[in-house]
Enzyme design. Structure first.
Site, PDB file in Angstrom:
ATOM      1  N   GLN A  45       7.696 -68.539 -50.071  1.00  0.00           N
ATOM      2  CA  GLN A  45       8.994 -69.063 -49.656  1.00  0.00           C
ATOM      3  C   GLN A  45       9.171 -68.952 -48.148  1.00  0.00           C
ATOM      4  OE1 GLN A  45      11.126 -67.252 -53.521  1.00  0.00           O
ATOM      5  NE2 GLN A  45      12.588 -68.251 -52.173  1.00  0.00           N
ATOM      6  N   ARG A  69      18.186 -66.351 -56.625  1.00  0.00           N
ATOM      7  CA  ARG A  69      19.087 -67.472 -56.424  1.00  0.00           C
ATOM      8  C   ARG A  69      20.435 -67.029 -55.850  1.00  0.00           C
ATOM      9  NH1 ARG A  69      18.805 -72.908 -59.794  1.00  0.00           N
ATOM     10  NH2 ARG A  69      19.932 -74.183 -58.340  1.00  0.00           N
ATOM     11  N   CYS A  70      20.345 -66.218 -54.803  1.00  0.00           N
ATOM     12  CA  CYS A  70      21.562 -65.833 -54.104  1.00  0.00           C
ATOM     13  C   CYS A  70      21.158 -65.322 -52.740  1.00  0.00           C
ATOM     14  CB  CYS A  70      22.319 -64.740 -54.844  1.00  0.00           C
ATOM     15  SG  CYS A  70      21.474 -63.158 -54.854  1.00  0.00           S
TER      16      CYS A  70
END
Ligand SMILES: Cc1cc2nc3c(=O)[nH]c(=O)nc-3n(C[C@H](O)[C@H](O)[C@H](O)COP(=O)(O)OP(=O)(O)OC[C@H]3O[C@@H](n4cnc5c(N)ncnc54)[C@H](O)[C@@H]3O)c2cc1C
Lengths: 277, 805
Positions: free
Chosen positions: B236, B383-384
């Site tokens: 990522q 996902r935060c």
């Protein structure tokens, strides 16, 4: 998630398949749809030198719907159980239960023979077959024999089948037209085994009740059936609760499972009774 | 129609710029199965690596015997800590200032920990040989409870023995990692002491896992001739990985090329550095052959980064009328065997100090204690933005708990405590400056959309029916108003391993008026190639369809810190707009030259510069692009390109109002989501369709987390939920329908006003689902019950409330 190495066999008839099993003893295992066996092989919880694929054996296929008896070849897929019109008319319970198994992808591959032969307490078909009083035809080196589904299951993954035998056919008496049938299953999600499941037949003064994944084998209770045949639902549920022996796992603790077992069973009974003639 | 006759609006629509629900350009290859993922990469002579992992959660490694494995034909090498030690690579630094074993160095601290790495000609041989590595263990006492760990004599991290100072200050105990304090303790405690009402509760956000569809993996390829290492991986943050690889391997950074190909979801799981990367790089250097490593699903769930596992004790003070006067929170954070959280350096508990949420709370205090246990390391932002889901869940539960204590409607309690639109920019008691918001408008819109009054009336009737024995189903109305903090972040306070958290974009316009843009981020499903082209289209007037986007190759893309924490649009999206804006002045000069007027006599008009007062005299960007390569313009260099490195002045603060209506069967614990309404305010909306897709996906993940998904351990430290049979991933069947909605409150400091949205649905969704479960049982006396709300835990609530007779 990579299984250990194995030799692959693809015999064309039952006799050759049995021959291979005889030759390799407990080193060999048959594979049907592979949807219980392959995951176990990938986890390396099942390791065998020889895998005997039953896919090419035509004798193991086919659904025959007679007036008294339905016969299922061991290699009939769960998908075929759902889509066969004659079967759905003769014994609607089979379709209702098959629809609760896994998901469409699994059902295209998974077979009825594999499901009942596997001996996993989570499988739905064994309890169903006990409820229906089916019998399993086993073919081995010494010929064929028949074992009642109600006598087949000994413990988790232990059945009356000998290592060198293949489960070839399943015969099921067609219940009377007045008999109401229902399969009720609680699960956490699509593709999950049962938290608790119940197969119920009732009508004409008879009843049969079996439950799934609440002990190390499916539970068919003669006593529960007798109570229900006599119209005593509470007695039926109490007898069944006495017979089951759930263990705690990710689906929940024992007291939860017992509670849910009773709820699921009552719902199945309600639905079956509403369908009885 | 041609350029002459089209209205400006028509010309703008043709660009498919910002605001257009443009179809995702990525989907053409993904829906045809033509994506190119790490496991699709096949190089000549490629070898495969497989790990031998510990079956124990805490054990001494007495010996590792490789002989049988090495004897398997096709096995090239078996690496252990002993082999890596001479290179100094048996341990690696974590993103949290700790260090982590690459391969077990004397002991193991969690089940699934990497003990040896087998390299073989193919993955089948590697798997077989891994079985044959003979490891002798001596079991040690296991600590799976962080509260126990802080009291226990058992020392987990013997390597830190005697170290009373950690990366984030003093350590109070041998299993303690850090204490992080924010806000005003004394003032908060004073308020709590004098308050009309104080509600107190322990709110646990259980351990779960991002579980991307594609697991982690890499291919390391060392070219011994050029001395260049190419590392393909599910990263990522490819640039940061390059720097980390350079720092820990000693290879010069220019000799390392990191490539993130297509990534099948990340959700935070692919931010950190893993043993698999290090071992594959070493194996490739040693063998001179490319080495691939790809985790299987069980390895992914049990060893690569988990998320959450926060025990949050809260106290919230209010007046009798419901005005909140103070908030206190103490969190015990279970970090597992190593502190490998992915947080900006100065934030060991991430942005947990956003836990005052959407409310105007005058005084607050937060303390977080990080603890070692015998569980897998991680603590990533699933996902935060860093720990924002935990913070949102905490405050949204505390509001509900306070509403119970006050005997107030929870929607009204929220309304009277919201930060008001005129208070922005708003200074929170825990140190943040919220950029913009209009919470009341969003809230009223949401309540109206679901007919909140009607739902409450229906619920009241349902309670009557339940009590009268007419139904066994309860109705829960789950409310949430969340505020996120995303877009890390300003370089002055946000860095990872010393790398400032700016991001970048480089735009090159080709002679024919098409363009390529390269960014420091990397899409994992967010649709960057679609949306960033739209930003450029609007900013420089070239059609989005003519703009290619490239990310993930560190040899070509400008340096950036990558994609996580909803930072791509707030940071790289800003860089994209800024790079485009750097191109415009030059384009203006070229246009003026071509039109033979002064620079100041032309003005921007959607896709062209036109002479002021004479709009029929213009040069389109396409014409300007060609001229940039074709004309010798006095005083101007040829070409048309720009690069921007954007250091945001502040974070962005997206917010939203989510409402979930749930039916609950008290006898079986089964639930059904009848309605889910999600209103998001992410500022300027670049692509409404992508926003909707992100919300659908994120709410579905939130559903999973709230209603069943967990990484559970037994007391021996065995992972109980290591396969997808037990680790809940909803199928289409379990996924409800969603209604999406929006308000638009642009960020005042962001070049295009955008705030980021990809993570909002997870942040807002989890409390909405959980609050629905709680709300259903509230009339019967439930105050707090921990997630995940799977069947048996819901049943247990009902059972505890005496609902089973
Ligand atoms: C995700 C998932 C979810 C599932 N959910 C359910 C569920 O909800 N309910 C359910 O009932 N099942 C479920 N299953 C199991 C599935 O129904 C399997 O297909 C079934 O259990 C086995 O059938 P098979 O044909 O795949 O057998 P295989 O996997 O090939 O074999 C299973 C075992 O039976 C033996 N065997 C197979 N056929 C014969 C034969 N003719 N004679 C002797 N031995 C034989 C094999 O040697 C093996 O030991 C699920 C499976 C998966 C992967």
């Amino acid at each position: 998630m990579i299984p250990a190495g194995f030799e692959y066999h693809r015999p064309g008839d039952i006799a050759s398949a049995i021959g291979i099993l005889q030759e390799h003893g407990d080193e060999a295992r048959v594979i049907a749809g592979g949807h219980s066996l392959i995951p176990m092989m990938k986890l390396r919880m099942a390791e065998m030198g020889h895998l005997v694929d039953l896919q090419a054996i035509d004798e193991l296929k086919g659904i025959e719907v007679g007036s008294d008896t339905v016969t299922l070849g061991a290699m009939v897929t769960q998908h075929e159980l759902i889509t066969h019109d004659g079967l759905a008319t003769a014994i609607p319970l089979i379709r209702e239960a098959a629809l609760q198994i896994a998901d469409p992808q699994v059902r295209y591959m998974g077979t009825v023979g594999g499901n009942v032969a596997n001996g996993d307490p989570g499988n739905d078909m064994p309890g169903l077959m006990q409820c229906l009083n089916a019998s399993f035809e086993l073919s081995g080196p010494d010929g064929k024999r028949s074992v009642a589904a109600r006598d087949f299951y000994e413990a988790a993954y232990f059945t009356a089948r000998e290592d060198e035998e293949i489960l070839t056919r399943i015969s099921i008496p067609v219940p009377g037209a007045d008999v109401g049938q229902a399969y009720e299953k609680q699960k956490r999600k699509i593709g999950d085994y049962a938290t608790a499941a119940a197969a119920v037949m009732v009508g004409n003064g008879t009843a049969s009740v079996a439950m799934t994944n609440l002990a190390d084998t499916p539970i068919w209770s003669e006593e529960a059936g007798a109570w229900l045949a006599g119209g005593n639902v509470d007695g039926c549920v109490a007898a069944m609760l006495d017979a089951i022996d759930p263990v705690a796992d990710n689906r929940g603790p024992v007291e939860f499972k017992k509670h849910v077992a009773a709820v699921v069973l009552r719902r199945a009974i309600d639905r079956a009774q509403s369908r009885a003639g | 129609m041609n350029d002459q006759t089209m209205t400006p609006e028509e010309r703008a629509a043709n660009l498919k710029g910002m605001g257009c629900a443009r179809k995702r350009v990525e989907d053409v290859r993904f829906t045809q199965g033509k994506g190119n993922y790490v496991d699709d990469i096949k190089l000549d002579g490629m070898l495969f690596g497989a790990f031998v992992r510990s079956p124990y959660a805490h054990a001494r490694v007495v010996s590792v015997n490789k002989d049988a494995a090495l004897a398997v034909p096709g096995v090239v090498a078996v690496l252990t800590a002993e082999d890596l030690a001479p290179l100094g690579l048996h341990w690696m630094p974590t993103l949290a200032g700790d260090k982590q074993m690459v391969l077990a160095d004397g002991k193991v601290l969690f089940q699934g920990q990497e003990v040896a790495y087998v390299v073989a000609e193919n993955r089948y041989i590697a798997a077989d040989a891994a079985e044959l590595v003979d490891v002798e263990y001596e079991e040690l006492p296991v600590l799976t409870d962080p509260f126990e760990a802080l009291k226990s004599d058992v020392v987990l991290r013997e390597d830190l023995a005697g170290q009373t100072e950690g990366a984030h200050g003093p350590r109070k105990h041998h299993n303690h990692i850090f204490t992080w304090e924010q806000g005003d303790k004394d003032a908060t405690e004073a308020v709590l002491g004098e308050a009309d009402v104080v509600a107190e509760e322990m709110v646990y956000y259980h351990r779960t896992h991002p579980c991307p569809l594609e697991t982690c993996g890499c291919v390391a390829s060392m070219d011994k001739v050029t001395g260049k290492l190419t590392l393909y991986g599910t990263f990522q943050a490819p640039h940061a990985i390059r720097t980390v690889v350079s720092l820990i391997s000693g290879l010069a950074e220019h000799n390392i090329r990191v490539i993130s190909p297509d990534i099948g979801g990340g959700f935070g799981n692919k931010v950190g550095a893993y043993a698999g990367y290090v071992c594959s790089v070493v194996a490739s250097i040693v063998t001179g052959q490319p080495v691939k490593w790809v985790e299987n699903r069980m390895e992914n769930l049990m060893s690569t980064a988990f998320a959450r596992d926060y025990w949050m004790r809260g106290k919230i003070a209010a007046t009798k009328a419901g005005k909140i006067t103070g908030l206190w929170c103490h969190t015990t954070a279970d970090h597992g065997g190593f502190d490998a959280c992915a947080d900006p350096t100065k934030f060991p508990a991430g942005f947990m100090n956003i836990c005052t949420g959407s409310y105007d709370i005058p005084v607050a205090y937060l303390a977080v204690d990080g603890v070692y246990t015998n569980k897998a390391p991680g603590g990533v932002a699933y996902r935060c933005s860093f720990r924002v889901t935990e913070a949102a869940y905490f405050i949204e539960r505390m509001i509900e708990v306070l509403a119970i204590k006050l005997n107030m409607d929870a929607a009204e309690l929220r309304r009277i405590n919201f930060i008001k639109a005129e208070q922005f920019p708003y200074q929170s008691a825990l140190g943040w400056e919220y950029d913009s918001g209009d919470y009341h408008t969003a809230w009223d819109k949401a309540l109206k959309a679901v007919d909140y009054e009607g739902l409450r009336a229906e619920q009241a009737q349902r309670i009557e029916d339940f009590k009268a024995g007419k139904t066994r189903k309860l109705l829960g109305i789950g409310l949430t108003h969340f505020t996120e903090i995303v877009g890390a972040g300003p370089v002055k306070n946000c860095d990872i391993l010393g790398l400032g958290m700016f991001d970048s974009c480089e735009i090159r316009i080709h002679p024919t008026g098409s363009a390529i843009a390269r960014l420091g981020t990397i899409s994992q499903g967010q649709g960057h190639a679609t949306t960033f082209a739209q930003i450029i289209a609007s900013e420089i007037g070239l059609p989005a369809d003519d703009i290619t986007l490239e990310e993930g190759d560190t040899d070509t893309a400008p340096y950036g810190l990558g994609t996580y924490g909803s930072r791509s649009t707030p940071v790289a999206g800003a860089a994209t707009a800024m790079a485009a804006r750097k191109i415009r002045p030059k384009a203006q000069m070229i246009a003026a030259y071509l039109l033979e007027v002064h620079d100041n006599d032309v003005e921007w008009d959607v896709d062209r510069f036109a002479v002021k007062g004479a709009p029929e005299r213009f040069k389109t960007m396409k014409e300007i692009a060609f001229a940039a390569y074709n004309q010798a313009i006095p005083g101007l260099e040829p070409g048309l390109e720009a690069v921007s490195y954007y250091d945001p002045p502040n974070m962005t603060y997206p917010f939203g109002a989510y409402i979930c209506v749930m039916e609950i069967d008290v006898d079986t614990g089964e639930w059904e989501v009848r309605q889910f309404y999600a209103l998001d305010d992410c500022g300027t909306r670049i692509n409404p369709m992508i926003i909707e897709g992100q919300v659908h996906g994120g709410v579905t993940e939130a559903l999973a987390i709230a209603m069943g998904q967990e990484i559970a351990y037994d007391e021996m430290g065995n992972v109980k939920t290591g396969t997808l049979m037990d680790f809940f991933i909803p199928t289409a069947w379990e996924t409800p329908n969603y209604t999406t909605d929006h308000t638009v409150t642009p960020s005042p400091h962001h070049p295009i006003g955008a705030k980021g949205v990809g993570e909002s649905p997870n942040v807002g969704g989890v409390p909405a689902f959980s609050n629905a479960v709680h709300d259903a049982f509230r009339p019967f006396g439930l105050v707090q019950s921990h997630m995940p709300h799977d069947h048996w835990r819901i049943w247990k609530i009902a059972n505890g409330l005496g609902m089973h007779g």
